[in-house]
Design an enzyme around this catalytic site. Structure first.
Site, short mmCIF file in Angstrom:
data_model
loop_
_atom_site.label_atom_id
_atom_site.label_comp_id
_atom_site.label_asym_id
_atom_site.label_seq_id
_atom_site.Cartn_x
_atom_site.Cartn_y
_atom_site.Cartn_z
CG MET A 1 -2.00 -1.11 1.31
SD MET A 1 -3.15 -0.64 2.51
CE MET A 1 -2.24 -0.83 4.03
CG HIS A 2 2.36 3.21 -3.14
ND1 HIS A 2 2.03 2.08 -4.02
CD2 HIS A 2 2.41 4.22 -4.26
CE1 HIS A 2 1.87 2.28 -5.09
NE2 HIS A 2 2.04 3.56 -5.60
#
Length: 373
Positions: A204-205
């Site tokens: 996740m970013h």
């Protein structure tokens, strides 16, 4: 032979530009590799360059971080004098990061032909900065290299000329196939105590997922529920690491340090399931035949759904968990799109050189005026 600038600004660019550089140089072109410094973490950059066998950049602009406007301006003001100095015959930009747009804009204003690798991808989500970058970059480019037929369809629907559009295949998959044996030889699973096929991998970013505490908490809770059935490994992206300190981490999620390219491919290849908000991971898991759940509301890579192993599940925690359980019980069939065959870079290089050698070229204004009309 022509002088061609190849631009890389962020880590996903490195995997995309390497096959194009190699193919151009094999055909005798002078290639100048420019690193804008958009991703500037030295340790992460160094490991990616080493893993890929990518030579050090010929020029490093060192632009660093900032707001979208600040970063775009810094890249442009650093790249413009370089274009004036080198007078390239063409500039190759890849992907959809800020550096892609900024260098394409400088090149177009200087009258230098722009070749956009990974053209035609559309999420139709204007809340994504990348969507703005990719649409505008295509407008500025003379040569448009689509990774899949849906990209070609998008470009034709937007009015681009057929002689601009090339179905090249996916350069990221060139890099994956070229390095797969080395990646599978990595000891990363042993280092983290993982068993092949007995863990899920998550990444996740994206700001939409990690900058809002409520959204991030919900996604982490979904991963925590999945972790009750099999361990969830989460390499900690710098953006996500900061947020995790604020919201806390559910039990069962195993944090590991950021992975280099080879280690991350190994983690994907041996995972039973991947959950991500990354564009490139959707493609890599499709090539590897690993089930992938994309935690976004849209994707610019629909072919990974129609011809791959990817499912778009949105960001609702209940939907993510229920879909994960279904996929774990009944994985999708393995399939990969045509032309994701390890030769996309060669097709790109051949088309660029043929364009530069042609006695009569499409003038830079032709396509833009046609589209504007």
């Amino acid at each position: 032979m022509p002088r061609i600038i190849c631009v890389a600004g962020a880590r996903p660019n490195f995997m995309k530009v390497k096959p194009v550089m190699d193919a151009l140089e094999a055909r005798g072109a002078e290639v100048v590799l420019v690193h804008t410094g958009q991703h500037y973490d030295a340790a992460m950059n160094d490991v990616f360059f080493a893993d890929l066998g990518l030579r050090p950049p010929d020029r490093h602009l060192g632009t660093g971080s900032g707001t979208h406007a600040e970063q775009t301006a810094r890249v442009m003001t650093a790249f413009e004098p370089l274009v004036d100095e080198l007078r390239p015959d063409a500039v190759v930009v890849v992907g959809d990061v800020t550096s892609t747009l900024a260098c394409a804009l400088v090149s177009a204003k200087a009258g230098v032909p722009v070749a956009h690798v990974e053209a035609g991808l559309r999420s139709r989500d204007w809340g994504m900065p990348e969507e703005v970058n990719r649409v505008v970059t295509d407008r500025l480019s003379e040569l448009l290299f689509a990774p899949s037929p849906d990209g070609v369809d998008n470009l034709r629907a937007e009015g681009y000329h057929d002689d601009q559009i090339h179905l090249a295949g996916n350069v990221m998959i060139d890099t994956l196939y070229a390095n797969l044996d080395r990646a599978l030889a990595s000891d990363v699973l042993h280092r983290h105590g993982l068993v092949p096929g007995e863990y899920a991998l998550a990444t996740m970013h994206r700001p939409a997922n990690v900058d809002d505490a409520g959204m991030l908490t919900g996604l982490l809770n979904a991963l925590g529920q999945i972790a009750r059935e099999l361990p969830v490994v989460l390499p900690v992206h710098p953006r996500t690491a900061t947020r995790l300190e604020e919201v806390g981490l559910p039990d069962g999620i195993r944090l590991v340090p950021p992975a280099g390219y080879l280690d991350f491919i190994a983690l994907q290849a041996s995972a039973r399931l991947v959950l991500t908000d990354s564009g490139g991971v959707q493609e890599e898991t499709t090539a590897l035949g690993v089930p992938c759940l994309t935690m976004r509301d849209s994707t610019e890579r629909p072919i990974t759904i129609t011809e791959g192993t990817n499912l778009l599940v949105g960001r609702d925690p209940e939907r993510i968990v229920s879909t994960a359980r279904k996929v774990l019980a009944d994985p999708p069939p393995k399939r990969a799109p045509s032309l994701w065959d390890g030769h996309a870079g060669a097709r790109v290089a051949d088309a660029i050189l043929a364009y530069l050698e042609a006695p009569v070229r499409l003038r830079p204004t032709d396509s833009r005026e046609s589209i504007a009309a």
